[in-house]
Structure formats: structure tokens, C-alpha cells
Design an enzyme around this catalytic site. Structure first.
Site, short mmCIF file in Angstrom:
data_model
loop_
_atom_site.label_atom_id
_atom_site.label_comp_id
_atom_site.label_asym_id
_atom_site.label_seq_id
_atom_site.Cartn_x
_atom_site.Cartn_y
_atom_site.Cartn_z
N ASP A 41 46.79 41.46 45.59
CA ASP A 41 46.05 41.72 44.36
C ASP A 41 46.99 41.40 43.20
O ASP A 41 47.47 42.28 42.50
CB ASP A 41 45.64 43.20 44.37
N THR A 99 48.67 39.05 39.81
CA THR A 99 48.38 38.38 38.55
C THR A 99 48.35 36.87 38.81
O THR A 99 48.51 36.42 39.95
CB THR A 99 49.46 38.71 37.51
#
Lengths: 275, 275
Positions: free
Chosen positions: A155, A157
Site C-alpha cells: 500500500d 505512495t
């Protein structure tokens, strides 16, 4: 006076949101963190000028990164989340009764702190007794833990700065080793409109390592192009050959049994990226 | 100097695109027409400040408003397009070998002229011998022609100004009468994020008139929220019960046999709008 926050999603296109106020802003050793109150999407977490999550549309991303892999595995017990310091994925994971332990490894402790302070509807499960929160480098963590997890969620950026290594073939190999013999993982893999080369490369890299590799899609208004991809690498279980009766009723706003399968129906131009 | 065009998609959110130049701008009796060269999406047609179509992502909207209904009807011969002066839907319609006649009724002749001049890859089929182009009010046209069309496409702008009547129950009744006894129609019905009330109302209005009513979705980067809906009203044919072998190979970039069905798999929050 009107204040608008604009994210340049590429050099040539942006999303602009009317804001009420900036609730928090700080630059850590990793990134600039901002928490903005917007009128359209509620509170918005912004890292290095890039929208990460908003109160009003976060459910889509968090449900889709979580329930597709967790319902693909028949009995997911031990889950690792790399990144995801806002806690949204963890909130969805703990809805699965089979889950015994969730480990969240987030490199920037400030993201966790800010999410706990300002995004309670997203971070609400970070204090759950099944959840262990570690502030450290996810790449090193994965390398140190072999044959341990049923499901791993990346998960992350965008692939800039600290997150570059999370999109590398070397990391996917480490994930393979960190999974149990029937484990699987999912990574968020950006926009099929704006990140075509990345999607092609990541898909091929994962395909070399995992016997089953599949890409799926969903619509997320605040992410670049509004159209988002996830790529799954699996040692044994095929997300399209699951027993649908195992998809139990959990409280969702986007994910359904039908969506589980239809998310893998790719528009022709996306299919062509994977050749 | 940098020039950016910003569309406020709602009062509180917008899309902003870097532009090279404005190729054309004129105010007609119906609207302000602009043709802008953008760096991200190529040429962009803008009506009253609202993005209508762009060279780079128009294929999605035009394929989805066309091929879903045309492959739902087993032998579509006589097609009506209301609006759609850019010609994109017509270009897709004439790919179907069964089609004998396409009537395009666009209220603003300038939209057709500008599209022919500046958007040749979109408007290219407007001169096709099967196509009749009429500059007149689509609502009046539909009322005057009974029991005539196999498929009608409502390729309208947003429900503001001249397009308001295209979203009314009275108009859907006129469409019903303008269709043959096994006819069907599709209307573009806005964003499931930003236009929830409109979608609910239109769906209920169509459902009262047509025995089969279905909503389907696709991802369009330059439209508000990037997520777009179409609503189909059909007298006889169900889009989910078609003979898939009838979906022949036509040249598409988004639509596929799989997408035809999966576009009707609705996220839970969209399903809830239709109750």
C-alpha cells in the site's frame, strides 16, 4: 478569500479542490505531510503534494486493495501491510474473521500519528489487538521474514523517493520468499492512463516470479485519471477461480462478489499493456 | 508563460489542463464553444466551460455509449443519435455491418462544423453515405417520429440549458414511442459520485416506462470524478442475456466482450442508488 489545493498529477494535468483550512503541515525526514479540509472530499491526506487518501472516496481504494486478495486466499491468517500508515487497509483486513494477525510496516511514523489524530474513520483499527504497528523500512522487513505471511499488501505512495524500491523486481522476489507456500500479494500499481510503462514493467517482473499474475482495476475520483490498477502475484490461488460462496457478507461500499470478478475484465488498451 | 484551462466540475473540485493554444472560440445562440490544444489529452472540445470530448480519451465514452446498446440489439438497422455533434458515436455506429441508416440530430450546427474542422479523428464518419445529419431540436424530432428506430443514443451535454429536457420523463416516453416494438435506448447519465440524485431519478423514470432498465459504468479521465454512467431502457432485449458470439470483432480500444458484461457489475454504493 477562496483557497484551492492543486495536485499536478502529471506535468500537464491536475486536480484542484476547494479547501476550508489546512489542519496540519510538517516536513519529516521522508516527506512533506499535509492534512487539508476540502469541501468536496472531506479531510485529505497529502504527501509531497500528492493526494493519498480522502474521507469521502478512500473506501474504494482500501476495499479493493484488501478484499480482492483476502477473498482469493481461502483462509488468510497472517497479513502484512507495507506502507498504508493511514490504517485504511488494516480497517478492512480485520473485517475478515479468519485473520489472526496484521503487521503494518510504515516507514514514516508521522503518517500514522497524523492519521490517528485527524482521520479517525480511516485509522480506527490501528489499535485493534490483532494489529501490530511497526515504524521501519518495509523492504528490510520483508527481506528479514521468510515463509511467514498468507497475504502481503503493498500500500505504497507513487514510485518516487522512499517508495521507488517498492516497485522493483528485487523486492517482488523478497515478497515471494516472505510468503508461505500458498501465499499471494497485491501492490497498488498506478493509473493505466498515465503510468503505462510502469504497469507493463511491473506486470512482467511479477509474472517472472509468480505462477499466477493478474491485474485488476477500479475507479477512484481523487487519484490521477480516476482509474487505478492493482497487480496480484499468487503462488497457488487464482482470484478468478475462487469459491464465490466463501465471499461472506462484510460491510462494504464498493466491493461485492460481482465486482471481485468484473474488476479483472480489462479494457482492450489495458490488456494490450500486459502483452 | 503557462496557460491552464480549469473546469469546475462541481463548486468544489476541478480538473486543470495545461494548454498550448486556443484554436477556436465562439458563442452561439446555445452555448460558448471552445477548442483547446492541451498537452495531456490532445485537442479538447469545451462547451460552456465543460469538457465534452478530447482526442486522447474520447474512445472510451464513444465506444461505451455505442457498442453496449448496438450489441444488445440482435440486428440494429436504423439508429438515431440525439446530440453528439462531434461525430464520435456515429463513427462507432457505422462499424456495425447491420446498420443501414444513422440519423444525427444536433441542436447546434456550430458544434458539427467545429468538430469537422478541428477533430477529424472523431468526426470522420459524418460524411458517410449511411449518415444523415440534421441541425434541429432533438426533443421535437423524437416526438415527430414514431415506431421508427431500433436504437436511440442520447449523447447529451450535462443537464443544464438546452439539455435539461433530455433528462425528463416526458422525453423518455417520447423515446419509447419513437422506438420500434423491440427497440432500446441509452442515455449518458453523469457521474455516480457527483450526480447521485440525477442517476436515481432518471433510473426510476426510465424503469416506469421500459420493461428492462439497466445502468452501466466506465472510467473516463476527463469527465467529473473519472467515473461515468449510462442508463439503458429496452423494450425486449436484455444486455446481459445476449448471444456473446454475436459480438463480432470490431476495432475498439476499450470495449470487449468481457467489458460488455462487467460494465453492468455495479459497486455497492451505485447499486444502492437504484433501489
Amino acid at each position: 478569500m477562496e483557497m484551492w489545493f492543486t495536485e499536478k498529477q502529471t506535468e500537464n494535468v491536475g486536480i484542484t479542490c476547494k479547501t476550508e483550512k489546512t489542519l496540519y503541515m510538517e516536513t519529516t525526514q521522508y516527506q512533506e505531510i499535509a492534512l487539508i479540509q476540502t469541501l468536496q472530499f472531506g479531510r485529505m491526506l497529502v504527501l509531497d503534494g500528492t493526494v493519498q487518501t480522502t474521507e469521502n472516496d478512500e473506501f474504494i481504494y482500501h476495499e479493493m486493495i484488501t478484499h480482492v486478495p483476502l477473498f482469493t486466499h481461502p483462509f488468510p491468517k497472517n497479513i502484512l501491510v507495507v506502507g498504508g500508515g493511514d490504517g485504511g487497509a488494516v480497517r478492512e483486513i480485520v473485517k475478515h474473521p479468519s485473520v489472526q494477525k496484521v503487521t503494518l510496516v510504515e516507514i514514516d511514523g508521522k503518517v500514522i500519528e497524523v492519521s490517528k489524530n485527524f482521520l479517525p474513520t480511516i485509522s480506527c483499527a490501528l489499535e485493534n489487538p490483532k494489529v501490530e504497528v511497526l515504524v521501519e523500512d518495509g523492504i528490510q522487513y520483508v527481506k528479514k521474514h521468510k515463509n511467514k505471511f498468507d497475504v502481503i499488501l503493498i500500500d505504497s505512495t507513487d514510485p518516487i523517493g522512499a517508495a521507488v524500491g517498492l516497485f522493483s523486481k528485487e523486492f517482488y522476489k523478497a515478497i515471494y520468499e516472505s510468503l508461505k507456500e500458498d501465499g499471494l500479494f497485491v501492490a497498488q500499481t498506478e493509473s493505466p492512463f498515465f503510468n503505462k510503462e510502469l504497469i507493463s514493467k511491473v506486470y512482467q517482473d511479477i509474472k517472472i516470479i509468480f505462477p499466477i499474475t493478474k491485474l485488476y482495476l477500479c475507479a477512484i475520483p481523487t487519484y490521477p485519471s480516476g482509474f487505478w490498477s492493482f497487480t496480484m502475484g499468487s503462488k497457488k490461488y487464482d482470484p478468478l477461480k475462487i469459491d464465490e460462496n466463501k465471499i461472506i457478507n462484510i460491510d462494504t461500499k464498493y466491493y461485492t462478489r460481482e465486482i471481485h470478478k468484473s474488476a479483472f475484465s480489462l479494457p482492450k488498451f489495458v490488456k494490450d499493456l500486459l502483452k
